[in-house]
Enzyme design. Structure first.
Site, mmCIF file in Angstrom:
data_model
loop_
_atom_site.group_PDB
_atom_site.id
_atom_site.type_symbol
_atom_site.label_atom_id
_atom_site.label_comp_id
_atom_site.label_asym_id
_atom_site.label_seq_id
_atom_site.Cartn_x
_atom_site.Cartn_y
_atom_site.Cartn_z
ATOM 1 N N PRO A 179 0.806 -1.210 0.000
ATOM 2 C CA PRO A 179 0.000 0.000 0.000
ATOM 3 C C PRO A 179 0.849 1.274 0.000
ATOM 4 O O PRO A 179 1.754 1.415 0.808
ATOM 5 C CB PRO A 179 -0.809 -0.123 1.297
ATOM 6 C CG PRO A 179 -0.765 -1.571 1.653
ATOM 7 C CD PRO A 179 0.565 -2.055 1.169
ATOM 8 N N GLU A 180 0.563 2.175 -0.929
ATOM 9 C CA GLU A 180 1.196 3.488 -0.953
ATOM 10 C C GLU A 180 0.079 4.524 -0.968
ATOM 11 O O GLU A 180 -1.099 4.185 -0.849
ATOM 12 C CB GLU A 180 2.134 3.596 -2.155
ATOM 13 C CG GLU A 180 3.134 2.444 -2.202
ATOM 14 C CD GLU A 180 4.473 2.789 -2.813
ATOM 15 O OE1 GLU A 180 4.764 3.965 -3.061
ATOM 16 O OE2 GLU A 180 5.264 1.847 -3.023
ATOM 17 N N LYS A 202 -0.528 7.695 4.441
ATOM 18 C CA LYS A 202 -0.829 6.265 4.439
ATOM 19 C C LYS A 202 -1.738 5.877 5.597
ATOM 20 O O LYS A 202 -1.915 4.690 5.874
ATOM 21 C CB LYS A 202 0.470 5.467 4.499
ATOM 22 C CG LYS A 202 1.383 5.669 3.309
ATOM 23 C CD LYS A 202 2.578 4.736 3.427
ATOM 24 C CE LYS A 202 3.555 4.973 2.309
ATOM 25 N NZ LYS A 202 4.692 4.032 2.381
ATOM 26 N N ASN A 242 7.898 2.282 -1.041
ATOM 27 C CA ASN A 242 9.103 1.762 -1.662
ATOM 28 C C ASN A 242 9.009 1.687 -3.182
ATOM 29 O O ASN A 242 10.009 1.878 -3.879
ATOM 30 C CB ASN A 242 9.414 0.375 -1.096
ATOM 31 C CG ASN A 242 10.899 0.097 -1.076
ATOM 32 O OD1 ASN A 242 11.682 0.978 -0.725
ATOM 33 N ND2 ASN A 242 11.298 -1.101 -1.451
ATOM 34 N N ARG A 251 12.396 -3.987 2.590
ATOM 35 C CA ARG A 251 12.342 -2.864 1.661
ATOM 36 C C ARG A 251 13.495 -2.962 0.662
ATOM 37 O O ARG A 251 14.450 -2.175 0.719
ATOM 38 C CB ARG A 251 12.427 -1.533 2.416
ATOM 39 C CG ARG A 251 11.142 -1.123 3.128
ATOM 40 C CD ARG A 251 11.289 0.279 3.682
ATOM 41 N NE ARG A 251 10.125 0.731 4.407
ATOM 42 C CZ ARG A 251 9.069 1.311 3.858
ATOM 43 N NH1 ARG A 251 9.041 1.511 2.563
ATOM 44 N NH2 ARG A 251 8.054 1.708 4.595
#
Length: 270
Positions: free
Chosen positions: A2-3, A51, A165, A256
């Site tokens: 999720p971004e 977020k 990311n 990440r």
């Protein structure tokens, strides 16, 4: 993963399903709030901040949640089979007569007074998809620590909110800089353009079910390339760069991983 664009779509989906309706059932499956009874309270709205998700109730309470790496909210119709994951991953259930919203694998779930929402989101920088977006503030925040690696600075939600990311890797590629180049080593025009590009990419993807950057970056890929790839570098380790053909490199497969082209992007590498 999720971004900011994913979280905004989630907020819009939850708002459409819950806003203006009284809860007929509510279950918060976290120890601190397991006894909270929200039944009968009306959801006044659901909004995204970076977020973070804020579900506001008519009695002055807000249910704050954060998806982090793999959390998700799913909305179901009455009688529809819940498909978001096994029962033990459910952290929240909010239902009215028309819809049921189920939160899976939510690492952050808390009730707070709506007037105290700043406790949860007050630290965030300007939201790339929010009404508070201000590119000048975002630039000042990034330049406040000029020796900080670019990728790390972009991921810091205190500088600007919404980049995860995937976008970090793609933005560094489009800026022709590795994620480990110091922010202050970027020419001012490049950093200004990077912030503008971040805004443009998230805005363009906010209504897309499948995120893309390759289709939204004019001139970034050569005309000879008719690639179906949706992203330039993220998730493409060892595959040829869409710009120059050099194999994409990646850091270790940690939580990440970073992806970059060793020819197109200049700067330090691990």
């Amino acid at each position: 993963m999720p971004e900011g664009d994913t979280v905004l779509r989630t907020a819009e989906r939850l708002h459409a399903a819950l806003a203006g309706r009284a809860l007929t059932y509510a279950d918060l499956r976290v120890p601190r709030f397991a006894t909270a009874d929200l039944t009968g309270r009306t959801v006044t709205g659901v909004t995204a901040r970076g977020k973070h998700l804020l579900t506001r109730l008519d009695d002055g309470l807000t249910l704050h949640s954060h998806l982090r790496m793999d959390g998700a909210w799913r909305v179901y119709d009455p009688g529809e089979h819940w498909r978001g994951g096994p029962t033990h991953q459910i952290r929240a259930v909010l239902a009215n007569t028309e819809h049921t919203a189920v939160g899976y694998r939510l690492p952050v779930l808390e009730l707070l007074r709506t007037r105290d929402e700043d406790r949860a989101v007050g630290h965030l920088g300007p939201d790339l998809l929010g009404p508070d977006w201000d590119p000048r503030t975002a630039l000042r925040n990034l330049l406040a620590t000029p020796r900080r690696p670019l990728g790390e600075a972009l991921l810091d939600q205190r500088n600007l909110a919404g980049i995860g990311n995937v976008y970090m890797c793609e933005l560094c590629f489009l800026a022709r800089s590795t994620p480990w180049l110091a922010v202050g080593d970027l020419p001012p025009t490049v950093l200004t353009r990077l912030v503008a590009t971040a805004k443009r990419l998230l805005e363009a993807n906010r209504d897309r079910p499948t995120r893309t950057t390759t289709a939204l970056a004019p001139g970034a890929a050569p005309a000879r390339t008719r690639s179906p790839d949706r992203l330039f570098v993220y998730g493409r380790a060892r595959r040829p760069c869409l710009r120059c053909g050099t194999p994409i490199r990646a850091t270790g497969q940690d939580i990440r991983p970073a992806y970059w082209c060793p020819r197109c992007q200049s700067g330090p590498t691990p």
